[in-house]
Motif scaffolding. Sequence first.
Motif, PDB file in Angstrom:
ATOM      1  N   UNK A   5       0.815  -1.214   0.000  1.00  0.00           N
ATOM      2  CA  UNK A   5       0.000   0.000   0.000  1.00  0.00           C
ATOM      3  C   UNK A   5       0.851   1.268   0.000  1.00  0.00           C
ATOM      4  N   UNK A   6       2.002   1.209   0.668  1.00  0.00           N
ATOM      5  CA  UNK A   6       2.846   2.391   0.803  1.00  0.00           C
ATOM      6  C   UNK A   6       3.844   2.470  -0.352  1.00  0.00           C
ATOM      7  N   UNK A   7       4.115   3.681  -0.828  1.00  0.00           N
ATOM      8  CA  UNK A   7       5.207   3.847  -1.804  1.00  0.00           C
ATOM      9  C   UNK A   7       6.520   3.373  -1.204  1.00  0.00           C
ATOM     10  N   UNK A   8       7.466   3.001  -2.071  1.00  0.00           N
ATOM     11  CA  UNK A   8       8.723   2.434  -1.597  1.00  0.00           C
ATOM     12  C   UNK A   8       9.463   3.317  -0.620  1.00  0.00           C
ATOM     13  N   UNK A   9       9.606   4.603  -0.948  1.00  0.00           N
ATOM     14  CA  UNK A   9      10.381   5.481  -0.076  1.00  0.00           C
ATOM     15  C   UNK A   9       9.701   5.654   1.268  1.00  0.00           C
ATOM     16  N   UNK A  10       8.377   5.730   1.270  1.00  0.00           N
ATOM     17  CA  UNK A  10       7.652   5.891   2.530  1.00  0.00           C
ATOM     18  C   UNK A  10       7.732   4.623   3.371  1.00  0.00           C
ATOM     19  N   UNK A  11       7.695   3.476   2.727  1.00  0.00           N
ATOM     20  CA  UNK A  11       7.816   2.210   3.452  1.00  0.00           C
ATOM     21  C   UNK A  11       9.183   2.088   4.115  1.00  0.00           C
ATOM     22  N   UNK A  12      10.223   2.440   3.379  1.00  0.00           N
ATOM     23  CA  UNK A  12      11.578   2.323   3.924  1.00  0.00           C
ATOM     24  C   UNK A  12      11.829   3.320   5.057  1.00  0.00           C
ATOM     25  N   UNK A  13      11.379   4.564   4.855  1.00  0.00           N
ATOM     26  CA  UNK A  13      11.588   5.566   5.898  1.00  0.00           C
ATOM     27  C   UNK A  13      10.756   5.246   7.136  1.00  0.00           C
ATOM     28  N   UNK A  14       9.582   4.692   6.951  1.00  0.00           N
ATOM     29  CA  UNK A  14       8.750   4.312   8.103  1.00  0.00           C
ATOM     30  C   UNK A  14       9.431   3.217   8.910  1.00  0.00           C
ATOM     31  N   UNK A  15      10.047   2.269   8.226  1.00  0.00           N
ATOM     32  CA  UNK A  15      10.770   1.211   8.946  1.00  0.00           C
ATOM     33  C   UNK A  15      11.867   1.819   9.809  1.00  0.00           C
ATOM     34  N   UNK A  16      12.628   2.765   9.257  1.00  0.00           N
ATOM     35  CA  UNK A  16      13.718   3.375  10.017  1.00  0.00           C
ATOM     36  C   UNK A  16      13.182   4.169  11.203  1.00  0.00           C
ATOM     37  N   UNK A  17      12.047   4.839  11.027  1.00  0.00           N
ATOM     38  CA  UNK A  17      11.462   5.597  12.142  1.00  0.00           C
ATOM     39  C   UNK A  17      11.045   4.657  13.262  1.00  0.00           C
ATOM     40  N   UNK A  18      10.367   3.565  12.910  1.00  0.00           N
ATOM     41  CA  UNK A  18       9.960   2.600  13.929  1.00  0.00           C
ATOM     42  C   UNK A  18      11.183   1.952  14.569  1.00  0.00           C
ATOM     43  N   UNK A  19      12.187   1.649  13.772  1.00  0.00           N
ATOM     44  CA  UNK A  19      13.406   1.057  14.318  1.00  0.00           C
ATOM     45  C   UNK A  19      14.050   1.982  15.352  1.00  0.00           C
ATOM     46  N   UNK A  20      14.098   3.270  15.049  1.00  0.00           N
ATOM     47  CA  UNK A  20      14.685   4.220  15.996  1.00  0.00           C
ATOM     48  C   UNK A  20      13.832   4.320  17.257  1.00  0.00           C
ATOM     49  N   UNK A  21      12.498   4.289  17.103  1.00  0.00           N
ATOM     50  CA  UNK A  21      11.622   4.341  18.274  1.00  0.00           C
ATOM     51  C   UNK A  21      11.836   3.125  19.176  1.00  0.00           C
ATOM     52  N   UNK A  22      11.945   1.937  18.566  1.00  0.00           N
ATOM     53  CA  UNK A  22      12.176   0.713  19.347  1.00  0.00           C
ATOM     54  C   UNK A  22      13.553   0.762  20.013  1.00  0.00           C
ATOM     55  N   UNK A  23      14.552   1.227  19.281  1.00  0.00           N
ATOM     56  CA  UNK A  23      15.902   1.312  19.843  1.00  0.00           C
ATOM     57  C   UNK A  23      15.927   2.234  21.059  1.00  0.00           C
ATOM     58  N   UNK A  24      15.265   3.386  20.965  1.00  0.00           N
ATOM     59  CA  UNK A  24      15.218   4.313  22.090  1.00  0.00           C
ATOM     60  C   UNK A  24      14.510   3.700  23.285  1.00  0.00           C
ATOM     61  N   UNK A  25      13.426   2.967  23.021  1.00  0.00           N
ATOM     62  CA  UNK A  25      12.704   2.319  24.122  1.00  0.00           C
ATOM     63  C   UNK A  25      13.584   1.276  24.806  1.00  0.00           C
ATOM     64  N   UNK A  26      14.301   0.481  24.028  1.00  0.00           N
ATOM     65  CA  UNK A  26      15.193  -0.520  24.618  1.00  0.00           C
ATOM     66  C   UNK A  26      16.336   0.130  25.386  1.00  0.00           C
ATOM     67  N   UNK A  27      16.815   1.269  24.891  1.00  0.00           N
ATOM     68  CA  UNK A  27      17.957   1.923  25.511  1.00  0.00           C
ATOM     69  C   UNK A  27      17.577   2.635  26.810  1.00  0.00           C
ATOM     70  N   UNK A  28      16.467   3.361  26.809  1.00  0.00           N
ATOM     71  CA  UNK A  28      16.127   4.209  27.951  1.00  0.00           C
ATOM     72  C   UNK A  28      15.106   3.590  28.902  1.00  0.00           C
ATOM     73  N   UNK A  29      14.361   2.594  28.436  1.00  0.00           N
ATOM     74  CA  UNK A  29      13.385   1.939  29.313  1.00  0.00           C
ATOM     75  C   UNK A  29      13.379   0.441  29.045  1.00  0.00           C
ATOM     76  N   UNK A  30      14.492  -0.232  29.287  1.00  0.00           N
ATOM     77  CA  UNK A  30      14.552  -1.676  28.998  1.00  0.00           C
ATOM     78  C   UNK A  30      13.555  -2.455  29.851  1.00  0.00           C
ATOM     79  N   UNK A  31      12.898  -3.398  29.193  1.00  0.00           N
ATOM     80  CA  UNK A  31      11.930  -4.235  29.897  1.00  0.00           C
ATOM     81  C   UNK A  31      10.529  -3.679  29.927  1.00  0.00           C
ATOM     82  N   UNK A  32      10.364  -2.409  29.598  1.00  0.00           N
ATOM     83  CA  UNK A  32       9.034  -1.805  29.607  1.00  0.00           C
ATOM     84  C   UNK A  32       8.276  -2.137  28.318  1.00  0.00           C
TER      85      UNK A  32
END
Length: 404
Positions: free
Chosen positions: A307-334
């Motif tokens: 459904x998403x254009x290629x560039x939007x799909x790829x950038x969305x993955x990176x945004x979610x990846x950064x959000x997950x990384x921050x959660x693991x880094x600053x609030x591990x286990x939450x």
Amino acid sequence: MLKTIFAPLLAPATYARWLHLVVGMIFAGVVLFVYPGIEAGVPVIELIAKWAAVVSVLLVLIALIPAVRRAEGVQARLLLVPEREEEIGTASSKGWADLRRTAAWLLGRTALGVPVGYVSLFGVAGAVSTVSYVVTGRHPEPFGLSLPRSVPPLAYLPVVAVVLVVLVLFVALAGRLQLAMAVRLLGPSPTERLAEAEQRAERLLERNRLARELHDSIGHALTVTVLQAGAAREVADPAFVAKALEVIEETGRRAMDDLERTLVLLRDSADGSAVERPGVEQLDGLFETARAAGSPVVAVVAVAHGELPGVLSRESYRIVQEAVTNALKYAPGQPIRLRLATEGGDLRIRSANGRATEGGSRRGGGKGLRGIRERAVLLGGEAAAGWEGEEWVLSVRLPLRLSA
């Protein structure tokens, strides 16, 4: 002061420019002998007028050949020795503006080269004649002057030295003027400068994008690896340790793949398959990695496959990846709660997680959050992050129509 004045005497650029100046005089001299020629009884003014007219017409006609601009630019770079080679272009003429500037350059080059060449011949010939007089004792007329016999021949050597020094300084000044003309008339046009600036800006944007790619991918991999290694050290369960090692291996492999893709981009590879980056279809693997690191993930991806254009799909993955990384880094286990959905022509991304259980704190800004905001802005959207009660919430809006 004296060092500055006499520095051109020892500068190789002075003599290279001298040669460049003399070439213009040689061309004009050849034309003079062909037409109108040197005839006895012809008024000097009439002779010069005819000669100048013929030279000007020939130079203008020569300038109409597009390749002449390239040849002149290459020659000017070699002999005029600019501080930066890009100041003088080496491209062929692309339009009437370039043709006019090339004609002006040829006319100016010749107009400056003729007096410099004449003075050079006159000065050098006079100096050689004087030195010959000192050595042989014969009585010439250097510089058009009759030397008095009462003056010792050796007394003229200082005069020769002064004449040669003045000549070289004159040539150095003319060479600088010739270089200034070359930069002005052979340099890139305003349109070419604008195009070059746009290309430079695109290269900088590409470098920034690659830097974000490396930060997001390698940063996520290192965060997961550190958490898994720390947990494996604290837990004595062999099954848990084996699972942690498996996650570390898989995360490292993905990071190596991302690194290889980025390096391929840096090498300007034409292999399209090698530069493909993960999109929203690969989010399940990202979530599994976070769960294996000890943080429960509740994700709702309300986006159909393709459904998403290629560039939007790829950038969305990176945004979610950064959000997950921050959660693991600053609030591990939450717990981490994520939602991706299209609403009213926009893609909405929301990530929420609780506070750290043991003294952890959320930084208000960093490279990761700045990277998310930059990605959103480049796609025509926006991103915001902050505390909402006991949860740290990241909200991103990306327009679908601007990314197609």
